[in-house]
Design an enzyme around this catalytic site. Structure first.
Site, mmCIF file in Angstrom:
data_model
loop_
_atom_site.group_PDB
_atom_site.id
_atom_site.type_symbol
_atom_site.label_atom_id
_atom_site.label_comp_id
_atom_site.label_asym_id
_atom_site.label_seq_id
_atom_site.Cartn_x
_atom_site.Cartn_y
_atom_site.Cartn_z
ATOM 1 C CB SER A 80 46.662 13.799 40.009
ATOM 2 O OG SER A 80 47.153 12.779 40.836
ATOM 3 C CD GLN A 81 40.220 16.689 37.508
ATOM 4 O OE1 GLN A 81 39.892 15.784 38.283
ATOM 5 N NE2 GLN A 81 39.412 17.646 37.135
#
Ligand code: SAH
Length: 232
Positions: A80-81
């Site tokens: 994930s970011q």
């Protein structure tokens, strides 16, 4: 709060990705150039500063590890970011909440789980793709992080270890998963992306001391889908 990490230079890989590059990511998260706003919780920012994100991906991508972006980890999945990881983690500590035990659905690279463990939480994480889980487990071991994990369809949660003070779902489903909400302790917080394709929202569900639930929307996100069954 102290980060529970074994920070040997070779494990952290200092030199390959300098502290300056990491500090720039922290400043970006804090500043809130993201439409969903800045990250305020210093404990969360500190965990992101401490956990070496470049160790949670292929070496070929490591030079991009401190960009605020999701990156591929194989099997069509992504780490994930950082902003999303920070936002979800911050949501668990909102309004003075002091969660101790957290369930993560979707171990993936292991990065979100490592951030939660670095914050001193007792982490339980479930992943449906065996190969990703085995790689994540090696990373937890290398960093000296004590994370409990299992290879399973996380949509059933981890009933033997429930209830959890916090639940983080890192893959998107069309609606909140009933079995997971049921495993949330009174006073607990669950965060999950809900919706299909580009129409996903990050939902936060809170259960009060009497078990009544309330929900709010933390903004638009893009996650891979929550899928059924397990694969090796
Ligand atoms: N938290 C991860 C994000 C990984 S992407 C990280 O920090 O890297 C989402 C992950 O959820 C993928 O690894 C995917 O295989 C997993 N996943 C999807 N559906 C799942 C399910 N039903 N049970 C467990 N894991 C699931």
């Amino acid at each position: 709060m102290t980060a529970r990490l074994r920070l040997q230079p070779e494990a952290v890989g200092l030199g390959m990705t300098s502290q300056r590059v990491r500090d720039r990511l922290i400043e970006r998260l804090r500043a809130g150039s993201h439409p969903g706003g800045g990250i305020r919780d210093e404990r969360v920012l500190n965990a992101i500063r401490t956990v070496p994100r470049h160790l949670f991906m292929d070496e070929a991508l490591a030079t991009r590890a401190y960009e605020d972006t999701a990156l591929p980890i194989g099997h069509g999945q992504t780490i994930s970011q950082p902003w999303v990881v920070a936002k979800m983690t911050e949501a668990l500590f909102a309004d003075g909440a002091q969660p101790k035990k957290v369930l993560e659905v979707g171990t993936g690279s292991g990065y979100q789980g490592a951030i939660l463990a670095a914050l001193g939480l007792e982490v339980y994480t479930v992943e449906r793709i065996g190969e990703l889980l085995r790689t994540a487990r090696k990373r937890f071991r290398t960093l000296g992080l004590n994370v409990r994990s299992k290879h399973d369809d996380g949509r059933i949660g981890w009933p033997e270890c429930a209830p959890f003070d916090a639940i983080v779902v890192t893959a998107a489903a069309p609606a909140l998963v009933e079995a997971l909400t049921a495993q949330l302790a009174p006073g607990g917080t669950l965060v999950a992306p809900v919706g299909a394709g580009s129409g996903q929202s990050l939902l936060r569900l809170r259960k009060d001391a009497d078990g009544a639930v309330s929900q709010d929307n933390l903004g638009a996100v893009v996650f891979v889908p929550l899928l059924s069954g397990m694969i090796d």
